[in-house]
Design a protein around this motif. Structure first.
Motif, mmCIF file in Angstrom:
data_model
loop_
_atom_site.group_PDB
_atom_site.id
_atom_site.type_symbol
_atom_site.label_atom_id
_atom_site.label_comp_id
_atom_site.label_asym_id
_atom_site.label_seq_id
_atom_site.Cartn_x
_atom_site.Cartn_y
_atom_site.Cartn_z
ATOM 1 N N UNK A 140 0.840 -1.216 0.000
ATOM 2 C CA UNK A 140 0.000 0.000 0.000
ATOM 3 C C UNK A 140 0.864 1.251 0.000
ATOM 4 N N UNK A 141 1.968 1.202 0.807
ATOM 5 C CA UNK A 141 2.770 2.416 0.999
ATOM 6 C C UNK A 141 3.948 2.512 0.039
ATOM 7 N N UNK A 142 4.136 1.509 -0.806
ATOM 8 C CA UNK A 142 5.323 1.506 -1.682
ATOM 9 C C UNK A 142 6.591 1.443 -0.840
ATOM 10 N N UNK A 143 6.522 0.722 0.297
ATOM 11 C CA UNK A 143 7.639 0.694 1.257
ATOM 12 C C UNK A 143 8.567 -0.488 0.988
ATOM 13 N N UNK A 154 8.487 -13.702 -1.609
ATOM 14 C CA UNK A 154 9.026 -13.782 -2.977
ATOM 15 C C UNK A 154 7.902 -13.605 -3.999
ATOM 16 N N UNK A 155 6.710 -14.149 -3.694
ATOM 17 C CA UNK A 155 5.583 -14.011 -4.630
ATOM 18 C C UNK A 155 5.089 -12.560 -4.689
ATOM 19 N N UNK A 156 5.077 -11.860 -3.544
ATOM 20 C CA UNK A 156 4.684 -10.440 -3.565
ATOM 21 C C UNK A 156 5.678 -9.628 -4.398
ATOM 22 N N UNK A 157 6.942 -9.997 -4.337
ATOM 23 C CA UNK A 157 7.943 -9.287 -5.146
ATOM 24 C C UNK A 157 7.647 -9.518 -6.631
ATOM 25 N N UNK A 158 7.414 -10.796 -6.987
ATOM 26 C CA UNK A 158 7.188 -11.114 -8.405
ATOM 27 C C UNK A 158 5.845 -10.586 -8.896
ATOM 28 N N UNK A 159 4.784 -10.815 -8.108
ATOM 29 C CA UNK A 159 3.421 -10.511 -8.585
ATOM 30 C C UNK A 159 3.052 -9.047 -8.427
ATOM 31 N N UNK A 160 3.485 -8.430 -7.316
ATOM 32 C CA UNK A 160 3.053 -7.057 -7.008
ATOM 33 C C UNK A 160 4.184 -6.048 -7.043
ATOM 34 N N UNK A 161 5.407 -6.501 -7.341
ATOM 35 C CA UNK A 161 6.539 -5.561 -7.427
ATOM 36 C C UNK A 161 6.912 -4.943 -6.086
ATOM 37 N N UNK A 162 6.578 -5.608 -4.972
ATOM 38 C CA UNK A 162 6.960 -5.052 -3.662
ATOM 39 C C UNK A 162 8.474 -5.191 -3.488
ATOM 40 N N UNK A 163 9.073 -4.141 -2.911
ATOM 41 C CA UNK A 163 10.526 -4.057 -2.741
ATOM 42 C C UNK A 163 10.923 -4.857 -1.489
ATOM 43 N N UNK A 164 11.096 -6.161 -1.669
ATOM 44 C CA UNK A 164 11.265 -7.034 -0.500
ATOM 45 C C UNK A 164 12.709 -7.472 -0.282
ATOM 46 N N UNK A 165 13.020 -7.787 0.958
ATOM 47 C CA UNK A 165 14.309 -8.386 1.325
ATOM 48 C C UNK A 165 14.073 -9.449 2.387
ATOM 49 N N UNK A 166 14.808 -10.554 2.273
ATOM 50 C CA UNK A 166 14.652 -11.650 3.240
ATOM 51 C C UNK A 166 15.969 -11.838 3.983
ATOM 52 N N UNK A 167 15.902 -11.730 5.318
ATOM 53 C CA UNK A 167 17.086 -11.979 6.157
ATOM 54 C C UNK A 167 16.917 -13.332 6.831
ATOM 55 N N UNK A 168 17.908 -14.204 6.699
ATOM 56 C CA UNK A 168 17.881 -15.470 7.449
ATOM 57 C C UNK A 168 18.777 -15.295 8.673
ATOM 58 N N UNK A 169 18.119 -15.073 9.795
ATOM 59 C CA UNK A 169 18.837 -14.763 11.034
ATOM 60 C C UNK A 169 19.257 -16.071 11.712
#
Ligand code: NAD
Length: 321
Positions: free
Chosen positions: A116-119, A167-182
């Motif tokens: 929603x926020x383009x965050x 990952x699907x939100x990144x591909x389908x909706x172009x959300x600027x995502x990052x995944x950290x494996x802590x």
């Protein structure tokens, strides 16, 4: 989506799970960097006391909310860190369905907010996605060895689903995502009885009770001081990298070595005792952090002795261990 090469700048961050152990340290770091912070938490595995120090900052706000319900936030955020989830084995074994919902519905609501926020969106995933790994050290390319139906699966599979959804939100909706494996993170602010190794050992050592290692104690862990971990999360947020990126300390120690160091640091006379092994407990755990070094310029700075000393000092002072 924003150009991946351009460093992100933030004025307002949402931190789900912001009242928890890692979340509170993350809020503190963001506030130090003059970012306005909204912590969203239902206090399922934390207490409002953690928030006292954060509430002293003008730019901090707390919203008590269960992330498995749609987010009630109306102001715009530049970055959403999604940490809300039971995280210690004791908590997620006691809250199995809640943990699965936090990883599934909770992650979707947090992703919807970012969309929603383009965050920028950062998922706090875990080394548990590697399960009981058959490759050492673990690189991000490794797909893992997880028992999908054992008691720990409620956490491991929730996080694996959360990674898939992100990952699907990144591909389908172009959300600027990052995944950290802590990987295993420790430090001041942990609850003594949350079932995790370091607070349990410290509590036992300081009370002069036997330090109980599960199984033979020869299984390994790589322990990362919390200040290093949250610096890694912020570095990932500011980068445009999608991840997954391992955030952990590659210095591998056996569980018995951790117990011995804690015994030395606290000057405790506690004996070290073996107790029953835990079901599906990983035998070795060690991150390869080459990717984090390359793409984030991040690596841990605080070694185990220094971090354990700082944590022991906090545990000695903590009023309600
Ligand atoms: P924690 O239990 O201290 O904090 C988790 C926070 O999430 C708590 O404040 C809890 O109340 C909140 N929460 C849980 N379910 C919620 C819900 N439905 N709605 C709103 N809030 C909810 O755990 P932590 O160690 O701070 O872990 C934080 C995150 O980092 C978790 O996602 C965890 O999986 C991840 N992580 C932690 C470690 C570690 O070693 N600490 C390692 C790998 C991954």
């Amino acid at each position: 989506m924003t150009d991946p090469g351009v460093p992100r700048r933030f004025e307002r961050a949402v931190v789900t799970g912001g009242a928890g152990f890692v979340g509170a340290h993350l809020c503190e770091l963001l506030l130090e960097e003059d970012v306005e912070v909204i912590a969203v938490d239902n206090l399922a595995t934390s207490s409002a006391d953690t928030l006292d120090a954060l509430r002293r900052h003008d730019k901090f706000r707390f919203v008590r909310h269960d992330v498995t319900q749609p987010m009630p936030l109306h102001c715009r955020a530049d970055v959403v860190f999604h940490l809300a989830s039971a995280a210690s084995p004791r908590d997620y074994l006691a809250l199995p369905l809640e943990t699965l919902r936090a990883g599934s519905h909770g992650t979707e609501h947090a992703l919807d907010l970012a969309r929603r926020d383009g965050a920028r969106f950062v998922l706090a995933s875990t080394s548990e996605v590697y399960g009981d790994p058959l490759e050492h050290p673990q690189r991000e390319e490794y797909w893992g060895n997880v028992n999908p139906i054992g008691p720990r699966s409620v956490y491991d599979e929730a996080k694996r689903f959360a990674e898939a959804l992100t990952s699907a939100y990144r591909r389908e909706h172009g959300v600027d995502t990052g995944i950290a494996r802590i990987f295993n993170t420790y430090g001041p602010g942990m609850r003594a009885h949350d079932g995790r190794m370091i607070p349990a050992f410290l509590d036992q050592a300081l009370k002069g009770e036997p330090i109980t290692v599960t199984g033979t104690g020869e299984q390994t862990r790589s322990i990362c001081y919390v200040e290093d971990t949250v610096r890694g999360l912020v570095a990932l947020a500011r980068s445009g990298h999608p991840g997954p990126v391992n955030i952990g300390n590659p210095h591998e120690l056996t569980v018995r070595q951790v117990a011995e160091r804690i015994k030395d640091i606290t000057g405790s006379g506690s004996p070290i005792e073996e107790i029953d092994a835990v079901v599906d407990d990983p035998k070795r755990r060690c991150p390869d952090i080459g990717l984090a070094r390359d793409v984030l310029g991040w690596e841990p700075k605080i070694d185990a002795d220094d971090g354990l000393r700082r944590t022991a000092a906090w545990f000695r002072r903590a009023p309600l261990r």
